[in-house]
Design a protein around this motif. Structure first.
Motif, PDB file in Angstrom:
ATOM      1  N   LEU A   1       0.833  -1.195   0.000  1.00  0.00           N
ATOM      2  CA  LEU A   1       0.000   0.000   0.000  1.00  0.00           C
ATOM      3  C   LEU A   1       0.870   1.248   0.000  1.00  0.00           C
ATOM      4  N   GLU A   2       1.968   1.242   0.745  1.00  0.00           N
ATOM      5  CA  GLU A   2       2.860   2.391   0.784  1.00  0.00           C
ATOM      6  C   GLU A   2       3.513   2.628  -0.567  1.00  0.00           C
ATOM      7  N   THR A   3       3.877   1.575  -1.292  1.00  0.00           N
ATOM      8  CA  THR A   3       4.498   1.764  -2.591  1.00  0.00           C
ATOM      9  C   THR A   3       3.494   2.250  -3.617  1.00  0.00           C
ATOM     10  N   ARG A   4       2.240   1.876  -3.489  1.00  0.00           N
ATOM     11  CA  ARG A   4       1.229   2.366  -4.417  1.00  0.00           C
ATOM     12  C   ARG A   4       0.952   3.846  -4.225  1.00  0.00           C
ATOM     13  N   LEU A   5       1.052   4.336  -3.005  1.00  0.00           N
ATOM     14  CA  LEU A   5       0.738   5.719  -2.720  1.00  0.00           C
ATOM     15  C   LEU A   5       1.922   6.655  -2.926  1.00  0.00           C
ATOM     16  N   LYS A   6       3.079   6.110  -3.217  1.00  0.00           N
ATOM     17  CA  LYS A   6       4.269   6.927  -3.396  1.00  0.00           C
ATOM     18  C   LYS A   6       4.167   7.722  -4.699  1.00  0.00           C
ATOM     19  N   ARG A   7       4.492   9.014  -4.628  1.00  0.00           N
ATOM     20  CA  ARG A   7       4.505   9.856  -5.816  1.00  0.00           C
ATOM     21  C   ARG A   7       5.916  10.377  -6.032  1.00  0.00           C
ATOM     22  N   GLU A   8       6.220  10.661  -7.262  1.00  0.00           N
ATOM     23  CA  GLU A   8       7.547  11.155  -7.593  1.00  0.00           C
ATOM     24  C   GLU A   8       7.405  12.449  -8.385  1.00  0.00           C
ATOM     25  N   THR A   9       8.197  13.451  -8.034  1.00  0.00           N
ATOM     26  CA  THR A   9       8.183  14.727  -8.742  1.00  0.00           C
ATOM     27  C   THR A   9       9.372  14.779  -9.685  1.00  0.00           C
ATOM     28  N   ILE A  10       9.100  15.096 -10.954  1.00  0.00           N
ATOM     29  CA  ILE A  10      10.137  15.229 -11.971  1.00  0.00           C
ATOM     30  C   ILE A  10      10.208  16.701 -12.345  1.00  0.00           C
ATOM     31  N   MET A  11      11.382  17.265 -12.249  1.00  0.00           N
ATOM     32  CA  MET A  11      11.550  18.665 -12.627  1.00  0.00           C
ATOM     33  C   MET A  11      11.741  18.743 -14.141  1.00  0.00           C
ATOM     34  N   VAL A  12      10.885  19.491 -14.807  1.00  0.00           N
ATOM     35  CA  VAL A  12      10.947  19.641 -16.252  1.00  0.00           C
ATOM     36  C   VAL A  12      11.654  20.954 -16.557  1.00  0.00           C
ATOM     37  N   LYS A  13      12.731  20.904 -17.302  1.00  0.00           N
ATOM     38  CA  LYS A  13      13.479  22.105 -17.653  1.00  0.00           C
ATOM     39  C   LYS A  13      12.991  22.624 -19.001  1.00  0.00           C
ATOM     40  N   SER A  14      11.944  23.389 -18.959  1.00  0.00           N
ATOM     41  CA  SER A  14      11.374  23.971 -20.152  1.00  0.00           C
ATOM     42  C   SER A  14      11.147  25.455 -19.885  1.00  0.00           C
ATOM     43  N   PRO A  15      11.445  26.322 -20.838  1.00  0.00           N
ATOM     44  CA  PRO A  15      11.264  27.754 -20.575  1.00  0.00           C
ATOM     45  C   PRO A  15       9.809  28.141 -20.333  1.00  0.00           C
ATOM     46  N   LYS A  16       8.868  27.376 -20.861  1.00  0.00           N
ATOM     47  CA  LYS A  16       7.452  27.674 -20.693  1.00  0.00           C
ATOM     48  C   LYS A  16       6.842  26.952 -19.497  1.00  0.00           C
ATOM     49  N   GLY A  17       7.621  26.140 -18.795  1.00  0.00           N
ATOM     50  CA  GLY A  17       7.096  25.366 -17.677  1.00  0.00           C
ATOM     51  C   GLY A  17       6.858  23.924 -18.078  1.00  0.00           C
ATOM     52  N   CYS A  18       5.930  23.319 -17.422  1.00  0.00           N
ATOM     53  CA  CYS A  18       5.632  21.906 -17.657  1.00  0.00           C
ATOM     54  C   CYS A  18       4.719  21.758 -18.866  1.00  0.00           C
ATOM     55  N   VAL A  19       5.089  20.864 -19.770  1.00  0.00           N
ATOM     56  CA  VAL A  19       4.262  20.561 -20.942  1.00  0.00           C
ATOM     57  C   VAL A  19       3.582  19.234 -20.652  1.00  0.00           C
ATOM     58  N   PHE A  20       2.247  19.225 -20.697  1.00  0.00           N
ATOM     59  CA  PHE A  20       1.495  18.070 -20.194  1.00  0.00           C
ATOM     60  C   PHE A  20       1.825  16.771 -20.903  1.00  0.00           C
ATOM     61  N   TYR A  21       2.011  16.796 -22.229  1.00  0.00           N
ATOM     62  CA  TYR A  21       2.266  15.530 -22.926  1.00  0.00           C
ATOM     63  C   TYR A  21       3.678  15.012 -22.632  1.00  0.00           C
ATOM     64  N   GLU A  22       4.635  15.910 -22.410  1.00  0.00           N
ATOM     65  CA  GLU A  22       5.972  15.459 -22.020  1.00  0.00           C
ATOM     66  C   GLU A  22       5.949  14.854 -20.618  1.00  0.00           C
TER      67      GLU A  22
END
Length: 76
Positions: free
Chosen positions: A30-51
């Motif tokens: 259950l703990e592994t299923r609830l784990k989330r990971e944040t990926i920093m996207v280096k884009s000048p416009k911010g995060c692009v949803f499809y990427e």
């Protein structure tokens, strides 16, 4: 008669140990299923949803991800 009582006590003890072990494995899965990971996207416009979705799926998160102010948030 005495042998049967000892046998049943041992069986009950083994059942208790097996139940405790099963609860621990469910807790860890259950703990592994609830784990989330944040990926920093280096884009000048911010995060692009499809990427973000593509990167999360490449890492094994089948539900993809979504963009936040801080970067891409993967869903488990």
């Amino acid at each position: 008669m005495k042998g049967r009582v000892i046998f049943f006590v041992v069986l009950i003890g083994l059942a208790f140990v097996a139940t405790a072990s099963l609860d621990e494995s469910r807790q860890s899965s259950l703990e592994t299923r609830l784990k989330r990971e944040t990926i920093m996207v280096k884009s000048p416009k911010g995060c692009v949803f499809y990427e973000c979705i593509a990167r999360c799926r490449q890492r094994g998160y089948l539900s993809g991800g979504y963009c936040t102010i801080n970067g891409c948030q993967c869903l488990g």
